[in-house]
Write an enzyme that holds these catalytic residues in place. Structure first.
Site, mmCIF file in Angstrom:
data_model
loop_
_atom_site.group_PDB
_atom_site.id
_atom_site.type_symbol
_atom_site.label_atom_id
_atom_site.label_comp_id
_atom_site.label_asym_id
_atom_site.label_seq_id
_atom_site.Cartn_x
_atom_site.Cartn_y
_atom_site.Cartn_z
ATOM 1 N N LYS A 13 0.550 10.239 17.138
ATOM 2 C CA LYS A 13 0.335 11.222 16.065
ATOM 3 C C LYS A 13 -1.026 11.009 15.418
ATOM 4 O O LYS A 13 -1.231 10.053 14.678
ATOM 5 C CB LYS A 13 1.413 11.137 14.984
ATOM 6 N N GLY A 55 -3.815 2.642 8.998
ATOM 7 C CA GLY A 55 -3.948 3.519 7.842
ATOM 8 C C GLY A 55 -3.890 2.708 6.561
ATOM 9 O O GLY A 55 -4.199 1.514 6.552
ATOM 10 N N GLY A 89 1.617 1.732 5.251
ATOM 11 C CA GLY A 89 2.119 0.628 6.077
ATOM 12 C C GLY A 89 3.459 0.116 5.571
ATOM 13 O O GLY A 89 4.380 -0.141 6.353
ATOM 14 N N CYS A 142 -12.367 0.560 7.437
ATOM 15 C CA CYS A 142 -11.456 -0.432 6.863
ATOM 16 C C CYS A 142 -12.123 -1.785 6.699
ATOM 17 O O CYS A 142 -11.790 -2.533 5.794
ATOM 18 C CB CYS A 142 -10.225 -0.544 7.738
#
Ligand code: NAP
Ligand code: MG
Length: 498
Positions: free
Chosen positions: A190, A244, A249, A300
């Site tokens: 996804k 993400g 999470g 990140c």
């Protein structure tokens, strides 16, 4: 809908075609018939409409992936055939590198030079690297005692759900798909709702090069209360790999408890980038800029906390602000652009909120801090922003902004900076700039983070593992460590006793 018409654009015809879900080898509409729009962040224009998958589509995709895993041609394929498919995929992406780069830049906003020469190049390398692994997965024999023949098998886990973010859409797909497929799993991928397009184009190539139906299923759509959630709580998905935000999470972990599926998480970061007075300051200035402004700060492992030794602080800041002042901000499709738009209006608001917090807490704004006016005003742009005189306890130093906002924190001693570097909930990466080898290695060992760069920043290779300490997640992607994430070990005991 403003279909992009631009000279040299390789994807304008492709953009006009319907964007559907890939389930069991077929491109299909969502069961609900719904679609959503994806935008060009540089212009706020709709690029195209994309099928909005939800639980019913995830269910269909899981059935296809289960069938492909248990009984399809994939389950019987020789490992060298699996390797050949992955090599072929890498070759086909490479042939279309310019097209992929353009789609990525239109959908995500990042500078075309980076899409072409960072993202797409690394995508190809990643698929090639994992193609090599297909034929190198091994179990072991062990000597327990002469009454037994004992060995281990390394087996694929099964049906894998992969949920990825919008900052490196195609690259995150490669990091996830490469090892999962090399190990013989089947996948439901996804992509993020903001950037579904390169995953769809990738899905087309996956089918063209000959992956069997159901091995890779792609469900575009939303996360919470929709496709993402349906993946993470699905009872017939054996593992979820997620990249993400840390908040998401946690939701994924909670949702996974139904069938106790395996979970691996790559979450946020707030990396310390530490510059000592003895460093090559010009190199460190470039590293600081790459550290925070690459990909508009939506990274990140961004070096968002820049620690500068006080004795060189003023000299360093002069060099830094001079260079940043010359950075060209603009539409990512322009070859000269060095910094593009943020991904969305929501992200712009979030970043501007943090700029306000920095000012409120008394940090000194030395450049940026505004949205550019004129031609760029319609896109999701934020000026490259630097706060000086930041205290490590301030919000802008502790929370992940995920935008082009740098917090500069001056320091005096190694002990002081070593302590502050670890005073953070995240632990994804860190960097040290110094000519003193002892100091560099001491800090590399001391900083609690999954990657440490010494006299460099943002260097990646598929061979080098990547992942977090603390709230930056668990599991390591890339390298042989990703193989651990996508396989189970089985112990087999054979009784040889008379
Ligand atoms: P996000 O909101 O966590 O979204 C990531 C993915 O999860 C998207 O596909 C999203 O779908 C989906 N999702 C959202 N809520 C969900 C739910 N309840 N259940 C299942 N799936 C759900 O993160 P983002 O805003 O896209 O990305 C920014 C964050 O990712 C930053 O915090 C950054 O640090 C982190 N990040 C980490 C790494 C790493 O390697 N460690 C890499 C990139 C980004 P939608 O698209 O519909 O929201
Ligand atoms: Mg988009």
């Amino acid at each position: 809908m403003a279909v992009v018409q631009q000279q040299g654009l390789l994807c304008s015809e492709w953009l006009k075609k319907p964007k559907k879900l890939l389930i069991d080898g077929n491109w299909v509409d969502a069961e609900s018939g719904k679609t959503f729009e994806t935008y060009n962040p540089a212009t706020d224009e709709v690029l195209t409409k994309v099928a909005e998958g939800s639980k019913a589509d995830v269910d269909k995709a899981v059935r296809a992936a289960r069938k492909a895993f248990e009984s399809g041609p994939w389950s019987k394929m020789a490992t060298h055939e699996r390797a050949r498919l992955l090599y072929r995929l890498a070759d086909e992406i490479e042939k279309r590198a310019d097209e992929f780069a353009q789609i990525e830049t239109l959908d995500n906003g990042k500078p075309i030079k980076e899409s072409r020469w960072v993202d797409v190049v690394q995508v190809v390398e990643t698929f090639r690297y994992y193609a090599g692994w297909c034929t190198k997965l091994e179990g072991e024999t062990t000597n327990v005692n002469s009454n037994f023949f004992t060995y281990t098998l390394r087996e694929p886990i099964g049906v894998i759900g992969q949920i990825i973010p919008w900052n490196f859409p195609l690259l995150m797909a490669a990091w996830k798909l490469g090892p999962a497929l090399a190990c013989g799993n089947t996948v439901i991928l996804k992509p993020a709702e903001q950037t579904p397009l390169t995953a769809i184009r990738l899905g087309e190539l996956i089918m063209e090069v000959g992956f069997p139906a159901g091995v890779v299923n792609i469900i575009t759509g939303f996360g919470a209360n929709s496709a993402g959630e349906a993946i993470s709580n699905h009872m017939d998905i054996d593992k979820v790999a997620f990249t993400g935000e840390d908040k998401t999470g946690k939701e994924i972990v909670k949702a996974s408890t139904g069938n106790l599926k395996r979970v691996s998480l790559e979450l946020g970061g707030k990396a310390p980038n530490i510059v000592f007075a003895d460093a090559d300051l010009d190199a460190a200035v470039k590293g600081a800029i790459t550290g925070i402004f690459f990909n508009q700060g939506q990274v990140c492992c961004a070096g968002s906390r820049l620690f500068i030794e006080n004795s060189v602080h003023d000299e360093f800041m002069t060099k830094l602000t001079e260079r940043v002042g010359k950075m060209r901000q603009g539409n990512g499709m322009d070859e000269k652009t060095q910094i593009g738009p943020q991904i969305s209006k929501e992200q712009v608001e979030r970043i501007m909120h943090y700029v306000g917090e920095g000012k409120k807490d008394g940090a000194k704004l030395v450049c940026g801090g505004e949205r550019p006016q004129g031609e760029l005003a319609k896109g999701y742009f934020v000026q490259p922003t630097i706060f000086d005189g930041v205290n490590n306890d301030m919000k802008i130093a502790q929370e992940e902004i995920f935008g082009p906002v740098l917090s500069v924190i001056p320091f005096n001693t190694m002990e002081e900076v070593a302590e502050q570097a670890n005073k953070i909930q995240f632990g994804l990466s860190g960097a040290v700039w110094t000519r003193d080898l002892k100091r560099a290695h001491k800090l590399a060992s001391h900083i609690k983070a999954g990657t440490i760069w010494i006299n460099c920043f943002n260097v990646f290779d598929p061979q080098m593992p990547f992942g977090g300490y603390k709230m930056s997640g668990y599991g390591r992607e890339l390298g042989k460590h990703s193989i651990e994430l996508y396989t189970n070990i089985k112990s087999v005991w054979v009784n040889l006793a008379d």
